[in-house]
Structures are given as structure tokens and as C-alpha cells.
Design an enzyme around this catalytic site. Structure first.
Site, short mmCIF file in Angstrom:
data_model
loop_
_atom_site.label_atom_id
_atom_site.label_comp_id
_atom_site.label_asym_id
_atom_site.label_seq_id
_atom_site.Cartn_x
_atom_site.Cartn_y
_atom_site.Cartn_z
N SER A 134 4.81 4.93 -4.36
CA SER A 134 4.51 3.70 -3.45
C SER A 134 5.80 3.84 -2.34
O SER A 134 6.86 4.11 -2.55
CB SER A 134 4.75 2.40 -4.01
OG SER A 134 4.89 1.48 -2.94
N GLU A 136 7.07 1.28 -1.12
CA GLU A 136 8.19 0.10 -1.74
C GLU A 136 9.11 1.03 -2.36
O GLU A 136 10.50 0.38 -2.23
CB GLU A 136 7.38 -0.68 -2.74
CG GLU A 136 6.55 -1.63 -2.17
CD GLU A 136 7.39 -2.82 -1.28
OE1 GLU A 136 8.15 -3.31 -1.97
OE2 GLU A 136 6.97 -3.00 -0.37
N TYR A 157 9.19 -4.08 -9.20
CA TYR A 157 8.10 -3.17 -9.10
C TYR A 157 8.37 -1.90 -8.24
O TYR A 157 8.06 -0.84 -9.14
CB TYR A 157 6.86 -3.93 -8.09
CG TYR A 157 5.86 -2.81 -7.79
CD1 TYR A 157 4.81 -2.49 -8.30
CD2 TYR A 157 6.05 -2.38 -6.25
CE1 TYR A 157 3.77 -1.56 -7.94
CE2 TYR A 157 5.03 -1.48 -5.75
CZ TYR A 157 3.94 -1.03 -6.69
OH TYR A 157 2.91 -0.14 -6.13
P1 NAP Z 1 -4.80 -2.69 -7.96
O1 NAP Z 1 -6.00 -3.06 -7.12
O2 NAP Z 1 -3.97 -3.81 -8.32
O3 NAP Z 1 -5.18 -2.01 -9.20
C1 NAP Z 1 -4.55 -2.03 -10.17
C2 NAP Z 1 -5.39 -1.24 -11.50
O4 NAP Z 1 -4.38 -1.20 -12.68
C3 NAP Z 1 -6.39 -2.23 -11.96
O5 NAP Z 1 -7.53 -1.18 -12.39
C4 NAP Z 1 -5.86 -2.89 -13.12
O6 NAP Z 1 -6.66 -3.31 -14.09
C5 NAP Z 1 -5.08 -1.72 -13.48
N1 NAP Z 1 -4.09 -2.09 -14.64
C6 NAP Z 1 -2.88 -3.05 -14.69
N2 NAP Z 1 -2.23 -3.21 -15.86
C7 NAP Z 1 -2.80 -2.28 -16.58
C8 NAP Z 1 -2.66 -1.70 -17.89
N3 NAP Z 1 -1.56 -2.27 -18.34
N4 NAP Z 1 -3.17 -0.67 -18.34
C9 NAP Z 1 -4.33 -0.07 -17.74
N5 NAP Z 1 -4.69 -0.55 -16.63
C10 NAP Z 1 -3.88 -1.43 -15.95
O7 NAP Z 1 -3.93 -1.46 -7.24
P2 NAP Z 1 -4.37 -0.31 -6.07
O8 NAP Z 1 -4.05 -1.23 -4.78
O9 NAP Z 1 -5.78 0.06 -6.32
O10 NAP Z 1 -3.13 0.48 -6.12
C11 NAP Z 1 -3.35 1.69 -7.25
C12 NAP Z 1 -2.12 2.26 -7.39
O11 NAP Z 1 -1.35 2.51 -6.21
C13 NAP Z 1 -1.21 1.37 -8.11
O12 NAP Z 1 -0.29 2.04 -9.09
C14 NAP Z 1 -0.36 0.76 -6.95
O13 NAP Z 1 0.95 0.37 -7.56
C15 NAP Z 1 -0.39 2.11 -6.26
N6 NAP Z 1 0.07 1.83 -4.81
C16 NAP Z 1 -0.89 1.22 -4.09
C17 NAP Z 1 -0.46 1.05 -2.72
C18 NAP Z 1 -1.58 0.12 -1.92
O14 NAP Z 1 -1.33 -0.30 -0.61
N7 NAP Z 1 -2.80 -0.31 -2.47
C19 NAP Z 1 0.34 1.55 -2.14
C20 NAP Z 1 1.13 2.46 -2.73
C21 NAP Z 1 1.12 2.35 -4.22
P3 NAP Z 1 -7.62 -4.85 -13.90
O15 NAP Z 1 -8.50 -4.67 -12.97
O16 NAP Z 1 -8.00 -5.29 -15.45
O17 NAP Z 1 -6.39 -5.80 -13.42
O1 G4F Z 2 0.58 -7.41 1.07
P1 G4F Z 2 1.77 -7.38 0.37
O2 G4F Z 2 1.94 -8.38 -0.82
O3 G4F Z 2 2.00 -5.74 0.11
P2 G4F Z 2 3.32 -5.17 -0.36
O4 G4F Z 2 4.47 -6.12 -0.80
O5 G4F Z 2 3.92 -4.30 0.99
O6 G4F Z 2 3.17 -4.18 -1.38
C1 G4F Z 2 1.83 -3.39 -1.40
O7 G4F Z 2 2.12 -2.22 -0.69
C2 G4F Z 2 2.91 -1.54 -1.54
C3 G4F Z 2 2.96 0.12 -0.77
O8 G4F Z 2 4.06 -0.25 0.12
C4 G4F Z 2 2.24 -1.09 -2.81
F1 G4F Z 2 3.04 -0.26 -3.49
C5 G4F Z 2 2.24 -2.39 -3.43
O9 G4F Z 2 1.30 -2.20 -4.73
C6 G4F Z 2 1.11 -3.26 -2.73
O10 G4F Z 2 -0.09 -2.74 -2.80
O11 G4F Z 2 2.99 -7.88 1.32
C7 G4F Z 2 2.97 -7.44 2.51
C8 G4F Z 2 4.19 -8.06 3.54
C9 G4F Z 2 5.38 -8.52 2.73
O12 G4F Z 2 6.35 -8.28 3.39
C10 G4F Z 2 5.46 -9.86 2.32
O13 G4F Z 2 6.42 -10.65 2.29
O14 G4F Z 2 3.35 -9.24 3.72
C11 G4F Z 2 4.60 -10.32 3.34
N1 G4F Z 2 3.91 -11.50 3.28
C12 G4F Z 2 3.83 -12.77 4.32
N2 G4F Z 2 3.09 -13.48 3.56
C13 G4F Z 2 2.92 -11.82 2.04
C14 G4F Z 2 2.53 -13.35 2.37
N3 G4F Z 2 2.51 -11.20 1.28
C15 G4F Z 2 1.89 -11.98 0.43
N4 G4F Z 2 1.20 -11.11 -0.86
N5 G4F Z 2 1.35 -13.28 0.41
C16 G4F Z 2 1.58 -13.78 1.61
O15 G4F Z 2 1.41 -15.07 1.47
#
Ligand code: NAP
Ligand code: G4F
Length: 348
Positions: A134, A136, A157
């Protein structure tokens, strides 16, 4: 025909990746957690009856907390490609559940890598593994961020993702395994979890537009993110595993917007003056924030030939349209006297 195993298949990315691989002719196996309520909504459209002989999607119970089960699944499924997408992926929640987040995100990745190492050692195949890293991990390091940028994680995280990243690098170098770390910047879609800021916004706009909600409480509106579409990003994951040599890649659009700018665009498209509905609530602030993410994906463009195909404006429109439709469905149910579940978005 190739076989893939996806952890986190029920999540946003898991569902897009499963769809993508099925279209490519893969047999797709996914690990799902046992839950007292259904957690496979995002897969409903590609789910096939287990009795259908031609199906390409297969679901198995498992958990990244259960090492023996991960080994068992690898031995049983014999995948060519493994995608580790499972995570407790919410940054703010990780401050409250730091130990749990580390167990799933860092040690969970290690458990899967260890099972993968043993499987690769005797399977007679040369399997490949993708680890979901990520942006992050860059945290406080200023933009633009590329593969050469030092990590400075700002949450439990992010620290856990840094550990998983280095486990991946070490297993690749120590054991000669094909392991790629994707360093993906934020990617969203109409399937995004409802407590991430983009979806929290579009979900609320849909309900406000139809008169079912008035206020939206948010945290830091000045944070900047490089937001792409998840469908583009799962293609990058796959491309990494199609190369001859394993490596690590940043995946990003190269453009960054503030939460405020997202609100402006989404609110405008929904025909709403967002300033009349949004209030800042400090409960959504993070103890340590990531202020500014903007990726440099030049390496992915050069080596993988990857570029995003869906623009920021198209992403925002798709999310607003999806949530307006969802709000209409909710309204119909309400008018018919059915209960509509209260929104959990208030909690993150
Ligand atoms: P997500 O929607 O939160 O999905 C997470 C998945 O992990 C869900 O299927 C969840 O199952 C499963 N999971 C959670 N805990 C688990 C465990 N203990 N054992 C097995 N499965 C488990 O996340 P996403 O946005 O699709 O992201 C996919 C991956 O990319 C994650 O690793 C995230 O950290 C990473 N990532 C995401 C972003 C982004 O912007 N979306 C960016 C960078 C990296 P349930 O449905 O049962 O909860
Ligand atoms: O949407 P967010 O919660 O995403 P964040 O923290 O960037 O993390 C996501 O992206 C990562 C990749 O860079 C992934 F690795 C991670 O698993 C996840 O998918 O927050 C985005 C921004 C933050 O700065 C937060 O402080 O939005 C700001 N924010 C402002 N108000 C909020 C809110 N975020 C959330 N969730 N809820 C609010 O009410």
C-alpha cells in the site's frame, strides 16, 4: 488453463480480480471467512452453483490466522498464481485494533508466504505470489512517491504492510521464489467499503439527494490522495505475475486530489451543495495522518505496459450513479414498509 488462489476474494479488489481472471479463462479459488451474516455480496454476480460442472469460481473457508489451513488449501488447489489481498484494511480502525491488524496484515502474510514456500518446494510447479502492498507505507514521506521512496508508515496498518512487504522481499531473495509486491495507491469503485472516505461521501450524497439523510460527518478534508479505479488496479496485479522475473511496482494515476475536491466534484455531479450538509467531526481525525499521496508509476508503465484507463471524473460519476441507484432502492423498500439497515459508516 491456469488456476489462481485469492485471499480476500470477498473484498473490493478480490471481486474485481476474480471477475478479471474468470474472463481470462482461469479457475479461480477464493478464501472466505466464516461469518454469521453473508459476506459474499460482491461475488453474487459471478457465483455459480457448486453442482455446476462448468463453473470457474470456487470458494473455501479459511483465514490468514490459520496457518495449517493455508497449507492445506495450497496443497489441495495447486495454484499457479496466489494473490494475497486479505487484510484488516481500514487505517483508522488499525489504531484501535493494532495487535489484530498486525496479526492479519503482517503475520498473516508471513503465514501464507511460509505455506507458499513449502508448496513451491515440492509442487513441481513454479508458482507466483502477489502481495498487496500500500501507498500508506510511504506515509509521511513527501510526494511524488515511487519504488525508490523510503517508507515512513504512520499507522499500525501501514507498519504491518511494511513488514509484509519486507517478508515478501526476503522470501524472494532467500528462497528464490517468484513474489511481487504491488505498492498500490488508493483505488475505489462502486464496490468500495462504505467506511472509506470516497464511498462514505457518495453513499451519503445518494441518501441526501433522496431526502433520507441530511448531514454527513467527516474528518480531515485537506488530506490528498491519488485515487484510481479498482478495475484498472487488479489488471496491474495480474501483469506483475505475467513477467519473467519478480519485482515490486508502484501503481498510481499520478494525480492527487483533496477530500474537499472529491466532495466538490461528487456533490456537483449529484446536484447538491455539499457545504450545506458536511460537518467536520474530530472523531474521524487520525492520531497520525498521511497528508499527501501522489504516485509515480513510471516503472509499471515501462515494464508492465500498464496505464489507468478510467479517469478520476469517470470514477466519481460511477460511484455517485451507483449510490443514487442504491438510495432509490432503499427508498422503495422504506415506502413498502420494509426495514432498511442503519448505516455503519458513522463508525469510521
Ligand atoms: P477490503 O475491501 O477491505 O477487503 C479485504 C478482504 O480481506 C475481505 O475479503 C476480507 O474478508 C478479507 N479478510 C480480512 N481479514 C481476513 C482474515 N483474517 N483472513 C482472511 N481474509 C480476511 O480491501 P480491498 O480494498 O479490496 O484491498 C485489498 C488489499 O489491498 C488489502 O490487503 C488492502 O490492504 C490492500 N490495499 C488496498 C488499497 C485500496 O485503495 N483499496 C490500496 C492499497 C492496498 P471479509 O469480507 O470477510 O471482511
Ligand atoms: O478513505 P480512507 O479511509 O483511506 P486511506 O486511509 O487512505 O486508506 C486506504 O487506502 C490505502 C492506500 O493508500 C490502503 F492501503 C488502505 O487499505 C485503504 O484502502 O481515508 C482517506 C483520507 C484520510 O486522510 C482520512 O483522514 O480521507 C480522510 N478522511 C476524512 N474524513 C476520512 C474521513 N476517512 C474516512 N475513512 N472517514 C472519514 O470520515
Amino acid at each position: 488453463m491456469k488456476t489462481a488462489l485469492i485471499s480476500g476474494i470477498t473484498g473490493q479488489d478480490g471481486s474485481y480480480l476474480a471477475e478479471f481472471l474468470i474472463q481470462k479463462g482461469y479457475q479461480v479459488h477464493g478464501i472466505i471467512r466464516r461469518s454469521s451474516s453473508f459476506n459474499t455480496d460482491r461475488l453474487d454476480h459471478i457465483y455459480a452453483d457448486p453442482h455446476a460442472s462448468s463453473r470457474q469460481l470456487h470458494l473455501h473457508y479459511g483465514d490468514l490466522a490459520n496457518a495449517a489451513r493455508l497449507s492445506q488449501l495450497l496443497e489441495q488447489i495447486q495454484p499457479d498464481e496466489v494473490y494475497n489481498l486479505a487484510a484488516q484494511s481500514h487505517v483508522r480502525v488499525s489504531f484501535e485494533q493494532a495487535e489484530y491488524t498486525a496479526d492479519v496484515v503482517a503475520t498473516g502474510a508471513l503465514r501464507l508466504l511460509e505455506a507458499f514456500r513449502q508448496y513451491a518446494g515440492h509442487s513441481g510447479k513454479s508458482p507466483k505470489l502477489y502481495q498487496a502492498g500500500s501507498s500508506e507505507m510511504f506515509g509521511a514521506t513527501p510526494p511524488p512517491q515511487s519504488e525508490a521512496t523510503p517508507f515512513y508508515p504512520r499507522s499500525p496498518y501501514a507498519v504491518s504492510k511494511v513488514a509484509a512487504h519486507w517478508y515478501g522481499v526476503n522470501f524472494r531473495e532467500a528462497h528464490g521464489l517468484f513474489i511481487c509486491n504491488g505498492i498500490l495507491f488508493n483505488h475505489e469503485s462502486p464496490r468500495r467499503g462504505e467506511t472509506f472516505v470516497t464511498r462514505k461521501i457518495t453513499r451519503a450524497l445518494g441518501r441526501i439527494k433522496l431526502g433520507m439523510q441530511d448531514k454527513l460527518y467527516l474528518g480531515n478534508l485537506d488530506a490528498r490522495r491519488d485515487w484510481g479505479h479498482a478495475a484498472d488496479y487488479v489488471r496491474a496485479m495480474w501483469l506483475m505475475l505475467q513477467q519473467d522475473t519478480p519485482d515490486d511496482y508502484v501503481v498510481a494515476t499520478g494525480q492527487s486530489y483533496s477530500v474537499r475536491e472529491f466532495l466538490h466534484l461528487a456533490g456537483g455531479y449529484a446536484g447538491l451543495d455539499w457545504t450545506r450538509h458536511v460537518e467536520v467531526d474530530p472523531r474521524y481525525f487520525r492520531p497520525t495522518e498521511v497528508d499527501y499521496l501522489q504516485g509515480d508509476a513510471a516503472k509499471a508503465r515501462r515494464i508492465l505496459g500498464w496505464a489507468p484507463e478510467i479517469s478520476f471524473e469517470e470514477l466519481v460519476r460511477a460511484m455517485v450513479d451507483g449510490d443514487l441507484e442504491l438510495a432509490r432502492q432503499e427508498q422503495t423498500l422504506l415506502r413498502a414498509g420494509h426495514l432498511v439497515p442503519s448505516r455503519g459508516a458513522a463508525h469510521a
